[in-house]
Each structure stands twice: as structure tokens, then as C-alpha cells.
Design a protein around this motif. Structure first.
Motif, PDB file in Angstrom:
ATOM      1  N   GLN A  48       0.861  -1.189   0.000  1.00  0.00           N
ATOM      2  CA  GLN A  48       0.000   0.000   0.000  1.00  0.00           C
ATOM      3  C   GLN A  48       0.894   1.235   0.000  1.00  0.00           C
ATOM      4  O   GLN A  48       1.764   1.361   0.862  1.00  0.00           O
ATOM      5  CB  GLN A  48      -0.923   0.014   1.213  1.00  0.00           C
ATOM      6  CG  GLN A  48      -1.950  -1.079   1.163  1.00  0.00           C
ATOM      7  CD  GLN A  48      -3.028  -0.888   2.211  1.00  0.00           C
ATOM      8  OE1 GLN A  48      -3.298   0.218   2.655  1.00  0.00           O
ATOM      9  NE2 GLN A  48      -3.661  -1.991   2.598  1.00  0.00           N
ATOM     10  N   GLU A 152       7.874   3.994   6.195  1.00  0.00           N
ATOM     11  CA  GLU A 152       7.659   2.739   5.478  1.00  0.00           C
ATOM     12  C   GLU A 152       7.711   1.541   6.409  1.00  0.00           C
ATOM     13  O   GLU A 152       8.362   1.587   7.459  1.00  0.00           O
ATOM     14  CB  GLU A 152       8.718   2.569   4.382  1.00  0.00           C
ATOM     15  CG  GLU A 152       8.599   3.634   3.314  1.00  0.00           C
ATOM     16  CD  GLU A 152       9.588   3.506   2.187  1.00  0.00           C
ATOM     17  OE1 GLU A 152       9.228   3.938   1.074  1.00  0.00           O
ATOM     18  OE2 GLU A 152      10.704   2.997   2.384  1.00  0.00           O
ATOM     19  N   LYS A 165       6.373  -2.806   2.121  1.00  0.00           N
ATOM     20  CA  LYS A 165       4.990  -3.231   2.397  1.00  0.00           C
ATOM     21  C   LYS A 165       4.051  -2.024   2.395  1.00  0.00           C
ATOM     22  O   LYS A 165       2.976  -2.075   1.803  1.00  0.00           O
ATOM     23  CB  LYS A 165       4.945  -3.958   3.751  1.00  0.00           C
ATOM     24  CG  LYS A 165       3.583  -4.409   4.173  1.00  0.00           C
ATOM     25  CD  LYS A 165       3.143  -5.617   3.415  1.00  0.00           C
ATOM     26  CE  LYS A 165       1.870  -6.188   4.050  1.00  0.00           C
ATOM     27  NZ  LYS A 165       1.365  -7.311   3.302  1.00  0.00           N
ATOM     28  N   THR A 166       4.448  -0.951   3.078  1.00  0.00           N
ATOM     29  CA  THR A 166       3.667   0.295   3.059  1.00  0.00           C
ATOM     30  C   THR A 166       4.639   1.458   2.918  1.00  0.00           C
ATOM     31  O   THR A 166       5.770   1.408   3.407  1.00  0.00           O
ATOM     32  CB  THR A 166       2.830   0.484   4.341  1.00  0.00           C
ATOM     33  OG1 THR A 166       3.703   0.610   5.458  1.00  0.00           O
ATOM     34  CG2 THR A 166       1.851  -0.670   4.552  1.00  0.00           C
TER      35      THR A 166
END
Length: 178
Positions: A48, A152, A165-166
């Protein structure tokens, strides 16, 4: 991201931190070279990404929007109008390709991160950053210089490689020119 208890990091911990640093270095390189397939490959399949704060700086203490002379907040918000967050590698690549079609040039710098390993396969980091962007004459804007942070999280997948991951960007200062 402070920890109440401190332990001496293991060699595996240090190797993981270095791998995450190299991952972020590739991120900057691929964005600046508009290599969107390779950029997207750095993200977990279900990653995301939220770059909605790309165009407007906010005071890091009060979170108030910081004005840019000659630009309205509505105009600046329109520069990052996109459906956020991006979810998955295909969306990340598609976003990059759509931005790349603007013939924009960029330079991204990230500085010493604060990286915390939360397990053998998860981590999080805050990266101080600075970036520059140039657009061709006739664009809505022709120059941008910003500073802020990437926040992050990372995940080590079955192939034993780290992936983003993000990712969320926040700005504490930005300059725009027409």
C-alpha cells in the motif's frame, strides 16, 4: 521509533538493515530513471502506497498546511489527485508510468534512516528525504523542491528478500514554481 530496551544487534540484524537501505537506494534510482517495472518490483505484492501528501507541506508539530507563495491549496492538492492508497505492484507500476508520461525529471535523496526490525521478517523505517522535480515548459508547474519523510514498513518474503509493504510520504517544506 525509540525502543525501551536495547540489545546489541546480531550480524543478521545488521545484514537486514543494510538490505533495506539498498532497497531504498534502488527505489530512488528507479524513480529518477523512470524504470517503472523495476520500481514496482521493490514492493510486496499487496503493498500500500500513499503519496497523497506529495504536493503540500505540513508543519511537523502542528500539522497545519504550509502556504506556498503564488499557489492555492486547492491547486496544489489537484497535483496529487489520485485514488490513494495504491494497492499492489500493478497499481504502483501504473502510477509510475502515468507520471512518467509527463516527461518529468527528478532527483531523490534519502538520508540516514531510523530502521527498526520488529521481527525476522518485518521492519519499519523513517527516511528523511529531499527531492527535486522538473517538468517541461507549458506544464502546470515547471519546478518543485521538497523535503520531508518517507514512513515505510517492510516485509521479508519467501524468497528471503526485503520488500516495501507500506509507504507514506509527508512533507515539511516544499517550493513550487510555474
Amino acid at each position: 521509533m525509540t525502543s525501551l530496551s536495547y540489545r546489541t544487534p546480531s550480524l543478521d540484524d545488521l545484514a537486514s538493515v543494510e538490505e533495506i537501505k539498498q532497497l531504498k537506494a534502488r527505489y530512488c534510482y528507479y524513480v529518477d530513471h523512470q524504470d517503472w517495472p523495476r520500481w514496482a518490483s521493490l514492493f510486496a505484492p499487496d503493498a500500500q502506497v500513499d503519496l497523497s501528501a506529495f504536493s503540500i507541506a505540513r508543519d511537523p508539530v502542528t500539522n497545519e498546511r504550509i502556504p506556498v507563495p503564488g499557489f492555492t491549496f486547492e491547486f496544489l492538492e489537484g497535483l496529487s489527485a489520485y485514488e490513494w492508497p495504491l494497492i499492489g505492484r500493478a497499481a504502483v507500476q501504473g502510477f509510475g508510468e502515468s507520471r512518467g508520461s509527463l516527461n518529468r525529471r527528478s532527483v531523490h535523496h534519502v538520508f540516514t534512516p531510523e530502521i527498526e526490525l520488529s521481527s525476522q521478517s518485518t521492519a519499519r523505517a523513517v527516511w528523511p528525504m529531499e527531492d527535486y522535480g522538473w517538468w517541461p515548459e507549458g506544464s502546470k508547474v515547471v519546478y518543485m523542491h521538497g523535503m520531508g519523510y518517507y514512513r515505510e514498513t517492510y516485509e521479508r518474503l519467501d524468497d528471503q528478500r526485503w520488500y516495501i509493504k507500506t509507504s507514506v510520504v509527508s512533507r515539511s517544506w516544499i517550493e513550487w514554481r510555474r
